[in-house]
Design a protein around this motif. Structure first.
Motif, PDB file in Angstrom:
ATOM      1  N   GLU A 108       0.895  -1.171  -0.049  1.00 27.68           N
ATOM      2  CA  GLU A 108       0.039  -0.023   0.072  1.00 27.68           C
ATOM      3  C   GLU A 108       0.805   1.294   0.027  1.00 27.68           C
ATOM      4  OE1 GLU A 108      -3.025   2.389   2.701  1.00 27.68           O
ATOM      5  OE2 GLU A 108      -3.388   0.466   2.764  1.00 27.68           O
ATOM      6  N   SER A 109       2.152   1.267   0.602  1.00 29.42           N
ATOM      7  CA  SER A 109       2.601   2.274   0.740  1.00 29.42           C
ATOM      8  C   SER A 109       3.458   2.682  -0.643  1.00 29.42           C
ATOM      9  CB  SER A 109       4.016   2.288   1.559  1.00 29.42           C
ATOM     10  OG  SER A 109       5.061   1.401   1.229  1.00 29.42           O
ATOM     11  N   HIS A 110       3.245   1.810  -1.709  1.00 29.75           N
ATOM     12  CA  HIS A 110       3.940   2.054  -3.012  1.00 29.75           C
ATOM     13  C   HIS A 110       2.595   1.990  -3.892  1.00 29.75           C
ATOM     14  CE1 HIS A 110       7.184   3.140  -5.470  1.00 29.75           C
ATOM     15  NE2 HIS A 110       6.489   2.076  -6.499  1.00 29.75           N
ATOM     16  N   CYS A 111       1.464   2.633  -3.706  1.00 29.35           N
ATOM     17  CA  CYS A 111       0.171   2.270  -4.353  1.00 29.35           C
ATOM     18  C   CYS A 111      -0.793   3.478  -4.351  1.00 29.35           C
ATOM     19  CB  CYS A 111      -0.520   0.939  -3.557  1.00 29.35           C
ATOM     20  SG  CYS A 111      -2.169   0.805  -4.342  1.00 29.35           S
ATOM     21  N   HIS A 112      -1.672   3.813  -5.270  1.00 33.63           N
ATOM     22  CA  HIS A 112      -2.336   4.720  -5.153  1.00 33.63           C
ATOM     23  C   HIS A 112      -3.504   4.941  -4.048  1.00 33.63           C
ATOM     24  CE1 HIS A 112      -5.526   2.411  -7.471  1.00 33.63           C
ATOM     25  NE2 HIS A 112      -6.303   3.304  -7.152  1.00 33.63           N
ATOM     26  N   ARG A 113      -3.650   3.755  -3.463  1.00 38.79           N
ATOM     27  CA  ARG A 113      -4.802   3.713  -2.367  1.00 38.79           C
ATOM     28  C   ARG A 113      -4.210   4.242  -0.993  1.00 38.79           C
ATOM     29  NH1 ARG A 113      -3.218  -2.028  -2.567  1.00 38.79           N
ATOM     30  NH2 ARG A 113      -2.583  -2.870  -0.556  1.00 38.79           N
ATOM     31  N   SER A 114      -2.734   4.493  -0.981  1.00 39.53           N
ATOM     32  CA  SER A 114      -2.447   5.217   0.139  1.00 39.53           C
ATOM     33  C   SER A 114      -2.843   6.704  -0.046  1.00 39.53           C
ATOM     34  CB  SER A 114      -0.809   4.972   0.189  1.00 39.53           C
ATOM     35  OG  SER A 114      -0.176   5.359  -0.733  1.00 39.53           O
ATOM     36  N   ILE A 115      -2.666   7.006  -1.283  1.00 43.69           N
ATOM     37  CA  ILE A 115      -3.019   8.648  -1.347  1.00 43.69           C
ATOM     38  C   ILE A 115      -4.564   8.649  -1.529  1.00 43.69           C
ATOM     39  CG2 ILE A 115      -2.717  10.191  -3.228  1.00 43.69           C
ATOM     40  CD1 ILE A 115      -0.286   8.660  -4.109  1.00 43.69           C
ATOM     41  N   LEU A 116      -5.271   7.631  -1.877  1.00 42.32           N
ATOM     42  CA  LEU A 116      -6.692   7.676  -1.759  1.00 42.32           C
ATOM     43  C   LEU A 116      -6.959   7.875  -0.244  1.00 42.32           C
ATOM     44  CD1 LEU A 116      -8.496   5.244  -4.266  1.00 42.32           C
ATOM     45  CD2 LEU A 116      -8.737   7.641  -3.981  1.00 42.32           C
TER      46      LEU A 116
END
Length: 129
Positions: A108-116
């Motif tokens: 998740e830390s390298h994924c757009h869902r962390s930004i979501l």
């Protein structure tokens, strides 16, 4: 009630609610009729997915500077009228319903869902761990 941020394709957790796939493309090799049963998602919602170009930028990011460039670009995409409306809707719904948003990335830390997660929290959404 809350929004759960999940990795699509993983077993559902109790209370997770409806799964929303914020991905550009459906899972490969999985019949549409099996998406929900196999814990991918119940509803496909690509409005909050990075554009194809931005997604490729994220996948290629190997340094913090490259990742930060992706974050800036994705956040800029999420300022579009359609994306802002979608984020506001999900944030408001989190006060009344349990549901999940997610994508396929393992980390998740390298994924757009962390930004979501961050964008929804800024809008006052109730985010569950």
């Amino acid at each position: 009630m809350a929004i759960h941020i999940v990795r699509l394709g993983t077993p559902r957790r109790r209370g997770e609610g409806l799964r929303i796939g914020t991905v550009r493309r459906p899972p490969r090799g999985v019949p549409k009729s099996e998406f929900a049963r196999r814990d991918w998602y119940d509803v496909w919602f690509p409005t909050l997915a990075p554009s194809l170009e931005t997604m490729k930028q994220a996948q290629a990011a190997q340094t913090p500077a490259q990742w930060n460039a992706f974050v800036r670009k994705y956040k800029a995409e999420m300022k579009s009228h359609e994306a802002r409306q979608a984020l506001d809707l999900l944030a408001a719904m989190s006060a009344h319903s349990d549901f999940s948003v997610g994508c396929y990335c393992e980390d998740e830390s390298h994924c757009h869902r962390s930004i979501l997660r961050e964008l929804l929290a800024e809008r006052g959404a109730r985010i569950a761990g």
